[in-house]
Scaffold this active site. Structure first.
Site, short mmCIF file in Angstrom:
data_model
loop_
_atom_site.label_atom_id
_atom_site.label_comp_id
_atom_site.label_asym_id
_atom_site.label_seq_id
_atom_site.Cartn_x
_atom_site.Cartn_y
_atom_site.Cartn_z
N SER A 1 1.45 -1.39 0.58
CA SER A 1 0.73 -0.26 1.17
C SER A 1 1.45 1.07 0.93
O SER A 1 1.76 1.40 -0.21
CB SER A 1 0.52 -0.55 2.64
OG SER A 1 -0.63 0.08 3.06
N HIS B 1 -5.96 -6.41 4.51
CA HIS B 1 -4.80 -5.62 4.13
C HIS B 1 -3.53 -6.24 4.71
O HIS B 1 -3.30 -6.18 5.92
CB HIS B 1 -5.01 -4.21 4.70
CG HIS B 1 -3.97 -3.22 4.27
ND1 HIS B 1 -3.82 -2.83 2.97
CD2 HIS B 1 -3.04 -2.53 4.99
CE1 HIS B 1 -2.85 -1.93 2.90
NE2 HIS B 1 -2.35 -1.74 4.11
C1 GCU Z 1 -3.06 3.85 6.05
C2 GCU Z 1 -3.15 4.82 4.89
C3 GCU Z 1 -2.93 4.13 3.55
C4 GCU Z 1 -1.66 3.32 3.59
C5 GCU Z 1 -1.69 2.39 4.76
C6 GCU Z 1 -0.41 1.59 5.00
O1 GCU Z 1 -4.17 3.00 6.03
O2 GCU Z 1 -4.39 5.46 4.98
O3 GCU Z 1 -2.86 5.08 2.51
O4 GCU Z 1 -1.48 2.63 2.38
O5 GCU Z 1 -1.87 3.13 5.96
O6 GCU Z 1 0.66 2.02 4.60
O7 GCU Z 1 -0.51 0.56 5.67
#
Ligand code: GCU
Length: 419
Positions: free
Chosen positions: A257, A398
Protein backbone atom coordinates in the site's frame (compact mmCIF):
# COMPACT_ATOMS: atom_id res chain seq x y z
CA UNK A 1 -25.21 5.16 1.81
CA UNK A 2 -23.56 8.50 1.08
CA UNK A 3 -21.91 8.38 4.47
CA UNK A 4 -20.59 4.90 3.70
CA UNK A 5 -19.07 6.02 0.41
CA UNK A 6 -17.39 8.98 2.05
CA UNK A 7 -15.95 6.72 4.73
CA UNK A 8 -14.64 4.08 2.34
CA UNK A 9 -13.29 6.42 -0.25
CA UNK A 10 -13.10 10.17 -0.59
CA UNK A 11 -13.36 12.50 2.34
CA UNK A 12 -14.94 15.08 0.08
CA UNK A 13 -15.19 15.81 -3.63
CA UNK A 14 -16.62 13.64 -6.39
CA UNK A 15 -17.30 9.95 -5.92
CA UNK A 16 -14.61 7.60 -7.16
CA UNK A 17 -15.11 5.98 -10.51
CA UNK A 18 -15.38 2.20 -10.36
CA UNK A 19 -16.88 1.79 -13.81
CA UNK A 20 -14.45 0.60 -16.47
CA UNK A 21 -16.61 2.09 -19.22
CA UNK A 22 -16.11 5.53 -17.66
CA UNK A 23 -12.33 5.38 -17.79
CA UNK A 24 -11.53 8.25 -20.18
CA UNK A 25 -9.40 7.92 -23.29
CA UNK A 26 -5.84 8.74 -22.29
CA UNK A 27 -2.41 8.89 -23.85
CA UNK A 28 0.53 7.71 -21.78
CA UNK A 29 3.92 9.41 -21.96
CA UNK A 30 6.29 7.21 -23.95
CA UNK A 31 9.11 5.83 -21.77
CA UNK A 32 11.23 5.55 -24.91
CA UNK A 33 11.00 9.19 -26.00
CA UNK A 34 13.08 11.81 -24.20
CA UNK A 35 11.54 15.13 -23.22
CA UNK A 36 13.23 16.83 -26.18
CA UNK A 37 11.69 14.30 -28.57
CA UNK A 38 14.81 12.17 -29.07
CA UNK A 39 13.95 8.47 -29.30
CA UNK A 40 15.61 5.92 -27.01
CA UNK A 41 17.06 3.29 -29.32
CA UNK A 42 19.03 1.08 -27.01
CA UNK A 43 20.14 0.36 -23.46
CA UNK A 44 22.79 3.00 -23.61
CA UNK A 45 20.32 5.76 -24.53
CA UNK A 46 18.05 4.53 -21.76
CA UNK A 47 20.75 4.41 -19.09
CA UNK A 48 22.55 7.59 -20.05
CA UNK A 49 19.64 9.85 -20.92
CA UNK A 50 16.11 8.70 -20.38
CA UNK A 51 16.49 6.89 -17.06
CA UNK A 52 18.14 9.88 -15.29
CA UNK A 53 15.60 12.19 -16.90
CA UNK A 54 12.67 10.11 -15.62
CA UNK A 55 14.15 9.94 -12.13
CA UNK A 56 14.48 13.69 -12.22
CA UNK A 57 10.86 14.11 -13.37
CA UNK A 58 9.56 11.85 -10.59
CA UNK A 59 11.58 13.83 -8.05
CA UNK A 60 10.51 17.16 -9.38
CA UNK A 61 6.79 16.43 -9.78
CA UNK A 62 5.86 13.48 -7.58
CA UNK A 63 8.00 12.40 -4.63
CA UNK A 64 10.47 15.26 -4.16
CA UNK A 65 14.22 15.31 -3.85
CA UNK A 66 15.98 13.62 -0.92
CA UNK A 67 19.45 14.38 0.42
CA UNK A 68 22.32 11.93 0.17
CA UNK A 69 23.31 9.76 3.14
CA UNK A 70 24.58 11.84 6.06
CA UNK A 71 28.32 11.33 6.52
CA UNK A 72 28.33 10.44 10.22
CA UNK A 73 25.83 7.56 10.15
CA UNK A 74 26.76 4.61 12.36
CA UNK A 75 25.24 1.31 13.42
CA UNK A 76 24.89 -0.16 16.87
CA UNK A 77 24.02 -3.77 17.66
CA UNK A 78 21.07 -3.47 20.05
CA UNK A 79 20.17 -7.10 20.62
CA UNK A 80 20.92 -10.62 19.45
CA UNK A 81 19.39 -14.01 20.15
CA UNK A 82 20.77 -16.97 18.24
CA UNK A 83 17.91 -19.20 19.43
CA UNK A 84 14.88 -17.04 18.67
CA UNK A 85 11.51 -18.46 17.55
CA UNK A 86 12.08 -21.77 19.27
CA UNK A 87 15.54 -22.14 17.78
CA UNK A 88 14.48 -21.44 14.20
CA UNK A 89 16.17 -18.11 13.78
CA UNK A 90 18.71 -15.58 14.85
CA UNK A 91 16.94 -12.41 15.87
CA UNK A 92 19.17 -9.38 15.52
CA UNK A 93 18.29 -5.78 16.35
CA UNK A 94 20.43 -2.94 15.08
CA UNK A 95 20.05 0.79 15.59
CA UNK A 96 21.07 3.09 12.75
CA UNK A 97 22.04 6.51 14.08
CA UNK A 98 21.21 8.40 10.94
CA UNK A 99 22.91 11.70 11.69
CA UNK A 100 25.77 10.32 13.73
CA UNK A 101 24.76 11.74 17.09
CA UNK A 102 22.54 10.09 19.64
CA UNK A 103 20.37 13.18 19.79
CA UNK A 104 19.59 12.76 16.10
CA UNK A 105 17.09 10.51 14.32
CA UNK A 106 17.46 6.73 14.51
CA UNK A 107 16.01 3.74 12.78
CA UNK A 108 15.69 0.36 14.49
CA UNK A 109 16.20 -2.61 12.19
CA UNK A 110 14.85 -6.03 13.11
CA UNK A 111 16.44 -9.00 11.36
CA UNK A 112 15.41 -12.65 11.44
CA UNK A 113 17.96 -14.94 9.83
CA UNK A 114 17.39 -18.65 9.29
CA UNK A 115 19.28 -20.92 11.62
CA UNK A 116 21.49 -23.50 10.05
CA UNK A 117 22.31 -21.07 7.25
CA UNK A 118 25.58 -21.62 5.48
CA UNK A 119 26.98 -18.27 4.47
CA UNK A 120 25.16 -15.03 3.73
CA UNK A 121 21.43 -15.34 3.00
CA UNK A 122 19.12 -13.46 0.65
CA UNK A 123 16.61 -11.33 2.55
CA UNK A 124 13.28 -9.59 2.14
CA UNK A 125 13.37 -5.99 3.35
CA UNK A 126 10.22 -4.02 4.06
CA UNK A 127 9.01 -1.20 6.24
CA UNK A 128 6.15 -1.87 8.65
CA UNK A 129 3.24 0.42 9.64
CA UNK A 130 3.17 0.19 13.45
CA UNK A 131 6.54 -0.84 14.90
CA UNK A 132 8.83 -3.85 14.66
CA UNK A 133 7.15 -5.51 17.62
CA UNK A 134 3.91 -5.76 15.61
CA UNK A 135 5.32 -8.11 12.94
CA UNK A 136 5.54 -11.12 15.26
CA UNK A 137 4.37 -11.94 18.82
CA UNK A 138 8.00 -12.85 19.71
CA UNK A 139 8.35 -11.24 23.17
CA UNK A 140 12.03 -10.57 22.53
CA UNK A 141 11.40 -7.78 19.99
CA UNK A 142 11.94 -4.37 21.50
CA UNK A 143 8.78 -2.24 21.52
CA UNK A 144 9.16 0.90 19.45
CA UNK A 145 9.58 4.15 21.36
CA UNK A 146 8.63 6.27 18.33
CA UNK A 147 5.25 7.93 17.79
CA UNK A 148 2.65 5.37 16.68
CA UNK A 149 -0.91 5.70 15.41
CA UNK A 150 -3.30 4.91 18.30
CA UNK A 151 -2.16 1.90 20.28
CA UNK A 152 -5.13 0.69 22.31
CA UNK A 153 -4.27 -0.96 25.57
CA UNK A 154 -7.63 -1.56 27.22
CA UNK A 155 -9.49 1.72 26.99
CA UNK A 156 -6.43 3.95 26.84
CA UNK A 157 -5.56 5.32 23.43
CA UNK A 158 -2.03 6.58 23.14
CA UNK A 159 0.69 7.40 20.67
CA UNK A 160 3.16 5.33 22.70
CA UNK A 161 3.26 1.67 21.75
CA UNK A 162 2.64 -0.93 24.44
CA UNK A 163 2.96 -4.69 24.68
CA UNK A 164 -0.72 -4.88 23.70
CA UNK A 165 0.24 -4.40 20.07
CA UNK A 166 2.81 -7.18 19.89
CA UNK A 167 2.12 -9.30 16.83
CA UNK A 168 -0.73 -7.08 15.58
CA UNK A 169 0.50 -7.22 12.00
CA UNK A 170 1.73 -10.82 12.15
CA UNK A 171 -0.64 -12.01 9.41
CA UNK A 172 1.24 -9.75 6.98
CA UNK A 173 4.67 -11.08 7.97
CA UNK A 174 4.82 -14.89 7.79
CA UNK A 175 8.27 -14.93 9.39
CA UNK A 176 8.54 -18.72 9.91
CA UNK A 177 7.55 -19.40 6.33
CA UNK A 178 10.07 -16.89 4.96
CA UNK A 179 12.81 -18.52 7.05
CA UNK A 180 11.74 -22.01 5.99
CA UNK A 181 12.11 -20.95 2.37
CA UNK A 182 15.71 -19.94 3.10
CA UNK A 183 15.33 -16.18 3.30
CA UNK A 184 15.90 -13.73 6.10
CA UNK A 185 13.50 -10.92 6.91
CA UNK A 186 14.57 -7.37 7.67
CA UNK A 187 12.08 -4.75 8.76
CA UNK A 188 11.92 -1.28 10.27
CA UNK A 189 9.11 1.01 11.37
CA UNK A 190 8.32 3.78 8.86
CA UNK A 191 7.54 6.08 11.80
CA UNK A 192 11.21 6.00 12.82
CA UNK A 193 11.85 8.01 9.67
CA UNK A 194 8.67 10.01 9.82
CA UNK A 195 5.42 9.46 11.72
CA UNK A 196 2.59 9.17 9.22
CA UNK A 197 0.55 12.34 9.71
CA UNK A 198 0.75 15.86 8.29
CA UNK A 199 2.82 17.21 11.20
CA UNK A 200 4.91 14.04 11.48
CA UNK A 201 7.85 15.49 9.56
CA UNK A 202 8.70 17.61 12.61
CA UNK A 203 9.53 14.39 14.47
CA UNK A 204 11.36 12.76 11.56
CA UNK A 205 14.34 12.95 9.25
CA UNK A 206 12.92 15.76 7.12
CA UNK A 207 13.30 18.14 10.05
CA UNK A 208 16.33 16.51 11.67
CA UNK A 209 18.42 16.68 8.50
CA UNK A 210 17.42 20.22 7.60
CA UNK A 211 19.51 23.17 8.84
CA UNK A 212 16.39 25.03 9.94
CA UNK A 213 14.82 22.00 11.66
CA UNK A 214 11.11 22.25 12.39
CA UNK A 215 11.01 25.81 10.99
CA UNK A 216 11.82 24.47 7.54
CA UNK A 217 9.65 25.71 4.68
CA UNK A 218 9.59 23.13 1.88
CA UNK A 219 10.26 24.09 -1.71
CA UNK A 220 7.87 22.45 -4.22
CA UNK A 221 10.50 19.88 -5.24
CA UNK A 222 11.64 18.84 -1.75
CA UNK A 223 10.99 15.40 -0.32
CA UNK A 224 7.67 14.30 1.10
CA UNK A 225 7.11 11.45 3.58
CA UNK A 226 7.23 8.72 0.91
CA UNK A 227 10.64 9.96 -0.23
CA UNK A 228 11.76 10.08 3.42
CA UNK A 229 10.64 6.48 3.99
CA UNK A 230 12.32 5.42 0.72
CA UNK A 231 15.50 7.19 1.80
CA UNK A 232 15.40 5.13 5.00
CA UNK A 233 15.25 1.91 2.96
CA UNK A 234 18.49 2.93 1.28
CA UNK A 235 20.02 3.55 4.72
CA UNK A 236 18.92 0.04 5.73
CA UNK A 237 20.72 -1.19 2.61
CA UNK A 238 23.85 0.72 3.68
CA UNK A 239 23.79 -1.34 6.86
CA UNK A 240 23.03 -4.65 5.11
CA UNK A 241 26.05 -4.23 2.85
CA UNK A 242 28.21 -4.62 5.93
CA UNK A 243 26.33 -7.46 7.67
CA UNK A 244 28.25 -10.67 6.96
CA UNK A 245 25.18 -12.86 7.42
CA UNK A 246 23.25 -11.08 4.66
CA UNK A 247 23.84 -11.34 0.92
CA UNK A 248 23.43 -7.67 0.01
CA UNK A 249 23.30 -8.52 -3.70
CA UNK A 250 20.10 -10.45 -3.06
CA UNK A 251 17.87 -8.04 -1.18
CA UNK A 252 14.21 -8.17 -2.18
CA UNK A 253 12.39 -4.96 -1.37
CA UNK A 254 8.72 -5.34 -0.49
CA UNK A 255 6.01 -2.91 0.56
CA UNK A 256 2.26 -2.88 0.99
CA UNK A 257 0.00 0.00 0.00
CA UNK A 258 1.55 3.39 0.95
CA UNK A 259 4.68 1.41 1.77
CA UNK A 260 4.37 -0.25 -1.65
CA UNK A 261 4.53 3.21 -3.23
CA UNK A 262 7.58 3.70 -1.02
CA UNK A 263 9.21 0.43 -2.13
CA UNK A 264 8.77 1.37 -5.78
CA UNK A 265 10.32 4.79 -5.32
CA UNK A 266 13.20 3.37 -3.25
CA UNK A 267 13.81 0.66 -5.86
CA UNK A 268 13.75 3.18 -8.69
CA UNK A 269 16.37 5.37 -7.04
CA UNK A 270 18.62 2.73 -5.58
CA UNK A 271 19.76 -0.04 -7.89
CA UNK A 272 21.30 -2.08 -5.10
CA UNK A 273 17.88 -3.66 -4.53
CA UNK A 274 17.80 -6.88 -6.57
CA UNK A 275 14.01 -7.25 -6.83
CA UNK A 276 11.19 -4.86 -6.02
CA UNK A 277 7.70 -5.95 -4.97
CA UNK A 278 4.71 -3.64 -4.90
CA UNK A 279 1.75 -5.08 -3.03
CA UNK A 280 -1.39 -3.09 -3.82
CA UNK A 281 0.42 0.24 -3.97
CA UNK A 282 -2.33 1.87 -6.06
CA UNK A 283 -2.41 5.56 -6.92
CA UNK A 284 0.96 7.24 -6.56
CA UNK A 285 2.47 3.74 -6.87
CA UNK A 286 1.87 1.09 -9.53
CA UNK A 287 -1.55 2.25 -10.80
CA UNK A 288 -1.77 4.33 -13.97
CA UNK A 289 -2.94 7.73 -12.84
CA UNK A 290 -4.41 8.73 -16.21
CA UNK A 291 -7.12 6.07 -15.87
CA UNK A 292 -8.73 8.08 -13.06
CA UNK A 293 -10.16 4.85 -11.64
CA UNK A 294 -10.58 4.58 -7.86
CA UNK A 295 -8.24 6.86 -5.96
CA UNK A 296 -6.96 9.96 -7.77
CA UNK A 297 -4.19 12.47 -7.21
CA UNK A 298 -6.65 14.91 -5.61
CA UNK A 299 -7.64 12.28 -3.04
CA UNK A 300 -4.04 11.65 -2.08
CA UNK A 301 -3.29 15.34 -1.73
CA UNK A 302 -6.39 16.01 0.31
CA UNK A 303 -6.05 13.11 2.73
CA UNK A 304 -2.29 12.71 2.89
CA UNK A 305 -0.83 16.15 2.12
CA UNK A 306 2.52 15.08 3.58
CA UNK A 307 3.20 12.06 1.33
CA UNK A 308 4.27 13.73 -1.93
CA UNK A 309 6.20 16.85 -2.85
CA UNK A 310 4.59 20.28 -2.99
CA UNK A 311 4.43 20.38 -6.77
CA UNK A 312 2.30 17.20 -6.87
CA UNK A 313 -0.53 19.34 -5.43
CA UNK A 314 -0.72 21.22 -8.72
CA UNK A 315 -1.84 18.01 -10.50
CA UNK A 316 -5.18 17.61 -8.73
CA UNK A 317 -7.67 16.89 -11.55
CA UNK A 318 -4.86 17.47 -14.08
CA UNK A 319 -3.59 13.91 -14.49
CA UNK A 320 -2.83 14.36 -18.19
CA UNK A 321 -0.39 17.17 -17.46
CA UNK A 322 1.81 15.10 -15.18
CA UNK A 323 4.94 14.43 -17.25
CA UNK A 324 5.21 10.82 -16.00
CA UNK A 325 2.92 7.90 -15.20
CA UNK A 326 3.20 4.67 -13.23
CA UNK A 327 4.47 2.49 -16.11
CA UNK A 328 7.62 4.64 -16.10
CA UNK A 329 8.10 4.08 -12.39
CA UNK A 330 7.93 0.32 -13.04
CA UNK A 331 10.32 0.69 -15.99
CA UNK A 332 12.90 2.35 -13.72
CA UNK A 333 13.46 -1.08 -12.12
CA UNK A 334 14.70 -2.58 -15.42
CA UNK A 335 16.54 -4.84 -15.90
CA UNK A 336 15.85 -5.98 -12.34
CA UNK A 337 12.77 -8.11 -11.75
CA UNK A 338 9.71 -6.34 -10.38
CA UNK A 339 6.43 -7.85 -9.15
CA UNK A 340 3.08 -6.10 -8.91
CA UNK A 341 0.44 -7.69 -6.66
CA UNK A 342 -3.22 -6.61 -6.78
CA UNK A 343 -6.42 -7.75 -5.05
CA UNK A 344 -9.72 -7.91 -6.87
CA UNK A 345 -11.77 -6.15 -4.19
CA UNK A 346 -9.16 -3.42 -3.78
CA UNK A 347 -10.82 -1.21 -6.39
CA UNK A 348 -9.59 1.95 -4.68
CA UNK A 349 -6.06 0.94 -5.80
CA UNK A 350 -7.20 0.17 -9.39
CA UNK A 351 -5.99 -3.43 -9.84
CA UNK A 352 -6.33 -3.28 -13.62
CA UNK A 353 -4.43 0.01 -13.74
CA UNK A 354 -1.64 -1.70 -11.80
CA UNK A 355 -1.54 -4.49 -14.38
CA UNK A 356 -1.48 -2.03 -17.28
CA UNK A 357 1.48 -0.19 -15.78
CA UNK A 358 3.35 -3.50 -16.07
CA UNK A 359 2.22 -3.92 -19.69
CA UNK A 360 3.45 -0.46 -20.65
CA UNK A 361 6.77 -0.89 -18.85
CA UNK A 362 7.66 -3.83 -21.09
CA UNK A 363 9.32 -1.90 -23.93
CA UNK A 364 12.08 -0.90 -21.50
CA UNK A 365 12.67 -4.53 -20.46
CA UNK A 366 12.85 -5.43 -24.14
CA UNK A 367 15.80 -3.05 -24.53
CA UNK A 368 17.62 -5.52 -22.28
CA UNK A 369 16.34 -8.50 -24.25
CA UNK A 370 14.10 -9.51 -21.33
CA UNK A 371 10.52 -10.65 -21.31
CA UNK A 372 8.34 -8.60 -18.96
CA UNK A 373 4.80 -9.78 -18.35
CA UNK A 374 4.50 -11.78 -21.53
CA UNK A 375 0.69 -11.24 -21.59
CA UNK A 376 -1.46 -8.28 -22.54
CA UNK A 377 -4.78 -9.61 -21.22
CA UNK A 378 -5.52 -9.07 -17.54
CA UNK A 379 -4.99 -12.59 -16.11
CA UNK A 380 -7.72 -14.47 -14.26
CA UNK A 381 -8.00 -14.00 -10.51
CA UNK A 382 -5.49 -16.15 -8.63
CA UNK A 383 -3.01 -16.72 -11.45
CA UNK A 384 0.54 -15.42 -11.29
CA UNK A 385 2.06 -14.39 -14.63
CA UNK A 386 5.21 -12.81 -16.01
CA UNK A 387 8.97 -13.30 -16.21
CA UNK A 388 10.82 -10.11 -15.28
CA UNK A 389 7.60 -8.26 -14.49
CA UNK A 390 5.49 -10.49 -12.27
CA UNK A 391 1.80 -9.87 -11.68
CA UNK A 392 -1.22 -11.34 -9.97
CA UNK A 393 -4.65 -10.25 -8.90
CA UNK A 394 -5.90 -12.40 -6.04
CA UNK A 395 -9.30 -12.89 -4.44
CA UNK A 396 -10.21 -10.63 -1.59
CA UNK A 397 -9.48 -7.30 -0.06
CA UNK A 398 -6.71 -4.79 0.39
CA UNK A 399 -4.11 -6.67 2.46
CA UNK A 400 -0.80 -8.52 2.30
CA UNK A 401 -1.61 -12.20 2.73
CA UNK A 402 0.15 -15.56 3.00
CA UNK A 403 -1.00 -16.27 -0.57
CA UNK A 404 0.71 -13.10 -1.83
CA UNK A 405 3.88 -14.07 0.02
CA UNK A 406 4.01 -17.52 -1.63
CA UNK A 407 3.95 -15.85 -5.06
CA UNK A 408 6.69 -13.41 -4.03
CA UNK A 409 8.85 -16.19 -2.57
CA UNK A 410 8.46 -18.21 -5.78
CA UNK A 411 9.39 -15.15 -7.86
CA UNK A 412 12.47 -14.53 -5.70
CA UNK A 413 13.45 -18.22 -5.99
CA UNK A 414 13.25 -18.05 -9.77
CA UNK A 415 15.40 -14.96 -10.06
CA UNK A 416 17.80 -15.31 -7.15
CA UNK A 417 18.24 -19.05 -6.87
CA UNK A 418 17.57 -20.27 -10.40
CA UNK A 419 14.59 -22.38 -9.30
C1 GCU B 1 -5.35 4.84 1.76
C2 GCU B 1 -4.76 5.62 0.61
C3 GCU B 1 -3.97 4.74 -0.34
C4 GCU B 1 -2.95 3.93 0.43
C5 GCU B 1 -3.65 3.18 1.53
C6 GCU B 1 -2.73 2.41 2.48
O1 GCU B 1 -6.37 4.01 1.29
O2 GCU B 1 -5.82 6.29 -0.02
O3 GCU B 1 -3.31 5.52 -1.31
O4 GCU B 1 -2.26 3.07 -0.43
O5 GCU B 1 -4.33 4.09 2.37
O6 GCU B 1 -1.57 2.76 2.62
O7 GCU B 1 -3.23 1.49 3.12
Amino acid sequence: MLVMVAWAGRVSGAEPNYDESKVPAYKLPDPLICEDGTPVRNRRDWERRRRPELLWLFEEHVYGRAPTAPPGMWFERAGEDAYALGGRATRREVTLWLRGDRGGPKMDLLLYLPRGRRGPVPVFLGLNFMGNHTVHPDPGIRITTAWVPNDRAGTVVSNRATAASRGWAASRWPVERILERGYGLVTAYCGDLEPDHPEGWKLGVRAALSPDGTNHVFRPDEWGAIAAWAWGLSRAMDYLEGDRDVDARRVVLIGHSRLGKTALWAGARDRRFAIVISNESGEGGAALTRRRYGERIADLNRRFPHWFCGRYKSYDDREDDLPVDAHELIALMAPRPVYIGSAVEDRWADPRGEFLAGVHAEPVYRLYGLEGLGVTEWPPVGRSVGRYIGYHVREGRHDLTAWDWERYLDFADRHLRGR
